[in-house]
Design a protein around this motif. Structure first.
Motif, PDB file in Angstrom:
ATOM      1  N   GLN A 105       1.048  -4.743   9.251  1.00  0.00           N
ATOM      2  CA  GLN A 105       1.892  -3.590   8.919  1.00  0.00           C
ATOM      3  C   GLN A 105       3.144  -3.557   9.780  1.00  0.00           C
ATOM      4  N   GLN A 177      -1.325   3.757  -5.174  1.00  0.00           N
ATOM      5  CA  GLN A 177      -2.679   3.581  -4.669  1.00  0.00           C
ATOM      6  C   GLN A 177      -3.733   3.921  -5.716  1.00  0.00           C
ATOM      7  N   LEU A 210      -8.848   2.480   7.613  1.00  0.00           N
ATOM      8  CA  LEU A 210      -8.094   1.301   7.178  1.00  0.00           C
ATOM      9  C   LEU A 210      -8.917   0.031   7.320  1.00  0.00           C
ATOM     10  N   ASP A 221      -1.826  -0.545   0.955  1.00  0.00           N
ATOM     11  CA  ASP A 221      -1.298   0.417   1.930  1.00  0.00           C
ATOM     12  C   ASP A 221       0.127   0.094   2.370  1.00  0.00           C
ATOM     13  N   SER A 225       3.700   1.739   0.704  1.00  0.00           N
ATOM     14  CA  SER A 225       4.557   2.628   1.490  1.00  0.00           C
ATOM     15  C   SER A 225       5.991   2.145   1.499  1.00  0.00           C
ATOM     16  N   THR A 247      -0.649   8.480   7.403  1.00  0.00           N
ATOM     17  CA  THR A 247      -1.664   7.935   8.310  1.00  0.00           C
ATOM     18  C   THR A 247      -2.631   9.024   8.753  1.00  0.00           C
ATOM     19  N   THR A 250      -4.893   9.832   5.814  1.00  0.00           N
ATOM     20  CA  THR A 250      -5.887   8.804   5.531  1.00  0.00           C
ATOM     21  C   THR A 250      -7.040   8.861   6.527  1.00  0.00           C
TER      22      THR A 250
END
Length: 321
Positions: A105, A177, A210, A221, A225, A247, A250
């Motif tokens: 990420q 998603q 995650l 994810d 984003s 975040t 989630t």
């Protein structure tokens, strides 16, 4: 478009213009600082904020998991013993997988986010441009009040547009998603080789939010984003806010607690209890929505509530009698 020195030109009365006024209103969040923090660029902060949000909130819920306080029991979605007895992956493996996803990420963010974002047009110029666009509807309704038009333009610039961008980006993240998540359940290959990783956590807990196959983590994810940020034209600071909120949301959705006073669980029906149903056998083909709202589940008939579960179980019980 007005020149860069528009405000100065107005102060020298070089323009006979009803909107030749300095916009007076700036909200609390506005700042002319090049970076929010002296020690970090906004780009670095945007990359670090989601990671810090993830582990700070996860550690809070992990602390609660280790407590034996009786008052907590009524808020737990599952007895503590079920976490170790029903889950099919160790906590250490979960941590390693999440850290790896955070590395991917962050690397994607380094490639995507500009190190030196382009300078935005002066706020005053942008507000005046909006004022010239919206003055026509005012005139149609017989309102010829430059000060009112200018104050409306300020509201549009400082609040309406950023709010629309944020809500639109949330909608796009949810859409991305939902449909990918649903596809990973309906397609046996995708489920077996990718999404089944996440469902090794039959009883979710916060820092497992995650825990995914790296390919799924990147596509579902991280890439989702980035796509939402690009499509809605978010600035680096807006993206920082979006990534941090998503975040927190989630992590909270996997926390294993149903708190009536949790603001993240109050913001929509898509909360820890809602997502916990999806992690159970009876609800694994339902409640695909994440992380913000439940509109796609509601519209496409994949929403399941606790009441639906009770109705289904009663029906199954009646059939066996």
């Amino acid at each position: 478009m007005f020149p860069a020195n528009f405000s100065a030109a107005c102060s020298e009365s070089l323009y006979d213009d009803p909107f030749c006024l300095e916009p007076a209103y700036r909200p609390f969040y506005s700042t002319d600082r090049a970076n929010l923090l002296d020690s970090f660029t906004d780009r670095s902060l945007a990359l670090a904020a989601p990671v810090l949000a993830y582990w700070s909130l996860s550690l809070f819920f992990h602390y609660l998991d280790t407590r034996t306080w009786k008052w907590l029991d009524k808020y737990r979605l599952h007895p503590s013993a079920e976490v170790s007895s029903k889950n099919l992956v160790s906590r250490s493996a979960v941590v390693y997988a999440v850290v790896f996803q955070h590395i991917i990420q962050t690397f994607l963010g380094l490639l995507w986010l500009d190190e030196h974002p382009p300078k935005a047009a002066p706020h005053g110029v942008a507000v005046h441009n909006i004022a010239y666009i919206i003055q026509k509807p005012f005139i149609l309704f017989g309102i010829n009040d430059p000060a009112l038009v200018l104050s409306t333009a300020e509201f549009v610039y400082w609040w309406a547009i950023p709010t629309f961008q944020m809500l639109a980006s949330m909608f796009l993240v949810d859409t991305w998603q939902y449909f990918l998540h649903r596809a990973m359940h309906l397609n046996k290959f995708l489920y077996k080789h990718f999404h089944s990783w996440h469902h090794r956590l039959y009883v979710p807990y916060a820092f497992g939010a995650l825990y995914n196959h790296p390919v799924e983590g990147f596509i579902l994810d991280s890439l989702g984003s980035v796509a939402a940020e690009w499509a809605t034209g978010l600035t680096t600071r807006q993206a920082m806010l979006l990534f941090t909120i998503s975040t927190f949301k989630t992590v909270d959705d996997h926390c294993g607690y149903s708190f009536p006073w949790d603001p993240l669980q109050l913001m929509s029906g898509n909360n820890a209890d809602y997502h916990d149903i999806h992690h159970q056998v009876i609800g694994i083909k339902s409640n695909f929505a994440q992380p913000f709202f439940v509109h796609w589940d509601a519209l496409l008939g994949t929403r399941m509530t606790r009441e639906d579960i009770e109705v289904r179980r009663r029906g199954q019980k009646n059939k066996t009698q």
